[in-house]
Design a protein around this motif. Structure first.
Motif, mmCIF file in Angstrom:
data_model
loop_
_atom_site.group_PDB
_atom_site.id
_atom_site.type_symbol
_atom_site.label_atom_id
_atom_site.label_comp_id
_atom_site.label_asym_id
_atom_site.label_seq_id
_atom_site.Cartn_x
_atom_site.Cartn_y
_atom_site.Cartn_z
ATOM 1 N N SER A 209 0.829 -1.211 0.000
ATOM 2 C CA SER A 209 0.000 0.000 0.000
ATOM 3 C C SER A 209 0.863 1.260 0.000
ATOM 4 N N ARG A 210 1.996 1.176 0.714
ATOM 5 C CA ARG A 210 2.909 2.331 0.781
ATOM 6 C C ARG A 210 3.755 2.476 -0.483
ATOM 7 N N GLN A 211 3.889 1.378 -1.220
ATOM 8 C CA GLN A 211 4.736 1.373 -2.416
ATOM 9 C C GLN A 211 3.882 1.294 -3.683
ATOM 10 N N LYS A 212 2.840 2.056 -3.734
ATOM 11 C CA LYS A 212 1.913 1.980 -4.855
ATOM 12 C C LYS A 212 2.633 2.158 -6.192
ATOM 13 N N GLY A 213 2.389 1.190 -7.082
ATOM 14 C CA GLY A 213 2.940 1.247 -8.430
ATOM 15 C C GLY A 213 4.408 0.868 -8.534
ATOM 16 N N LYS A 214 5.031 0.486 -7.428
ATOM 17 C CA LYS A 214 6.474 0.201 -7.440
ATOM 18 C C LYS A 214 6.800 -1.289 -7.354
ATOM 19 N N LEU A 215 5.805 -2.134 -7.096
ATOM 20 C CA LEU A 215 6.070 -3.561 -6.906
ATOM 21 C C LEU A 215 5.538 -4.385 -8.070
ATOM 22 N N ALA A 216 6.121 -5.565 -8.236
ATOM 23 C CA ALA A 216 5.682 -6.486 -9.286
ATOM 24 C C ALA A 216 5.521 -7.881 -8.701
ATOM 25 N N TYR A 217 4.518 -8.580 -9.181
ATOM 26 C CA TYR A 217 4.318 -9.963 -8.760
ATOM 27 C C TYR A 217 4.313 -10.861 -9.996
ATOM 28 N N GLY A 218 4.739 -12.096 -9.809
ATOM 29 C CA GLY A 218 4.832 -13.018 -10.933
ATOM 30 C C GLY A 218 3.758 -14.083 -10.905
ATOM 31 N N GLY B 246 16.129 -13.492 -8.145
ATOM 32 C CA GLY B 246 17.011 -12.434 -8.624
ATOM 33 C C GLY B 246 16.534 -11.034 -8.296
ATOM 34 N N GLY B 247 15.309 -10.898 -7.784
ATOM 35 C CA GLY B 247 14.803 -9.586 -7.399
ATOM 36 C C GLY B 247 14.136 -8.808 -8.511
ATOM 37 N N GLN B 248 13.941 -9.439 -9.694
ATOM 38 C CA GLN B 248 13.253 -8.742 -10.783
ATOM 39 C C GLN B 248 11.769 -8.534 -10.470
ATOM 40 N N ILE B 249 11.201 -9.446 -9.683
ATOM 41 C CA ILE B 249 9.856 -9.278 -9.138
ATOM 42 C C ILE B 249 9.965 -9.420 -7.622
ATOM 43 N N GLN B 250 8.966 -8.928 -6.907
ATOM 44 C CA GLN B 250 9.082 -8.905 -5.442
ATOM 45 C C GLN B 250 8.290 -10.006 -4.738
ATOM 46 N N MET B 251 7.251 -10.515 -5.372
ATOM 47 C CA MET B 251 6.437 -11.521 -4.687
ATOM 48 C C MET B 251 5.766 -12.440 -5.689
ATOM 49 N N ALA B 252 5.315 -13.593 -5.182
ATOM 50 C CA ALA B 252 4.602 -14.544 -6.026
ATOM 51 C C ALA B 252 3.932 -15.582 -5.133
#
Length: 331
Positions: free
Chosen positions: A152-161, A201-207
């Motif tokens: 919620s604090r990082q809106k638009g900055k995270l990616a999930y796979g 590798g850190g290209q995405i943050q969660m999955a």
């Protein structure tokens, strides 16, 4: 039967009906009369393929016929499932599929070559497949609620796979992003392995990932696990709490994917019951139980009736998740 028919004709009709019923019963009692084929609508080597071969080995002696596993991969399980939907409904052709090929595809694709609910009959749900919510170690969260706050604090900055558009990791991730107004980017991969490589590798943050793929990376400290989907903890990682235990009680986190067997619609009910009984007996064997648990699955081995009830209950949930994600595909 009409009383206006002459007695002789009525007697002949009764005899014909009796003979026909006896012949049908005899044919069903003789089942199977040739090798049984289990179609796996995915590539060889995956969990579905491994499980199909294991179950085939177990039920073949009891059926008295060889059980052949045929991989017919393509189009998210559509090709193999379609082949079974159009097969002769005599119990000699089955499909061991996943919840996406047997349930969610009907909402995800604009057009399917078969109608899942009309052209297939459910035999048994073999196991459910809870998934682990995993994050890169750099993510400052140790629990699922902490992750929600972070995104919620990082809106638009995270990616999930995910391992494909419309797969559970996509739908659950989209739901999580939507409810937190996080505007996370969805990155679909052609399989779980490349998804895991980019997560490490850190290209995405969660999955959301299978225990089979994620546990070794968690044990090695390359990933953090925050929770597990479904209503129960999984045997291979009993110390990991469910998302529901942590307060994430949305139905999106409580349902799980599953593995199940289906047959062409019109397969005689006694044959469906026989197959269900044989598959459940196979699943009850200790080595099969342990193999299923080692894969991170939870054994269910349900009756056709119980599976049909589960399917009916979960269907609207999956439909809502697909619509919420906005995913729509053509074959």
């Amino acid at each position: 039967m009409s009383a206006s028919l002459p007695r002789s004709l009525r007697a002949l009709a009764v005899a014909a009906f009796t003979l026909g019923a006896a012949a049908a019963a005899q044919a069903q009692a003789a089942y199977p009369t040739r090798p049984v084929k289990i179609v796996v609508p995915f590539a060889p080597g995956g969990a579905t393929d491994i499980l199909a071969r294991l179950l085939g080995e177990k039920i073949a002696p009891r059926l008295g016929q060889p059980v052949i596993v045929e991989n017919k991969a393509g189009a998210a399980g559509i090709l193999g499932t379609d082949a079974v939907a159009k097969a002769t409904p005599d119990g000699h052709t089955l499909v061991l599929g996943l919840s996406n090929s047997l349930l969610t595809n009907q909402f995800l694709y604009e057009k399917l070559p078969y109608d899942t609910q009309r052209d297939l009959v459910l035999v048994t749900q073999i196991a459910t497949a809870p998934l682990l919510l995993v994050v890169h170690p750099s993510v400052p969260a140790s629990t699922a609620p902490e992750l929600l706050q972070h995104m919620s604090r990082q809106k638009g900055k995270l990616a999930y796979g995910s391992y494909g558009v419309g797969a559970y990791p996509h739908l659950a991730g989209a739901h999580m992003s939507d409810t937190q107004k996080a505007d996370m980017q969805h990155v679909p991969y052609k399989g779980e392995a490349p998804m895991m490589q980019d997560l490490i590798g850190g290209q995405i943050q969660m999955a959301f990932a299978s225990a089979l793929q994620a546990k070794p990376q968690i044990d090695a400290g390359k990933l953090k696990v925050l929770g597990v989907t479904g209503d129960h903890r999984i045997a291979v990682m009993p110390g990991v709490p469910t998302l529901a235990e942590q307060g994430l009680k949305d139905e999106a986190y409580r349902i799980t994917g599953w593995l199940a067997v289906a047959a062409p619609a019109g397969t005689p009910k006694p044959v469906v019951q026989r197959l269900s009984e044989e598959l459940r007996a196979a699943c009850d064997q200790p080595d099969v139980k342990s193999r299923i648990a080692a894969m991170g699955f939870e054994l269910t081995a349900s009756t056709p009736e119980a599976f049909a009830a589960t399917y009916k209950r979960e269907l609207p949930v999956w439909e809502r998740l697909v619509r919420q994600s906005g995913a729509r595909l053509t074959e």
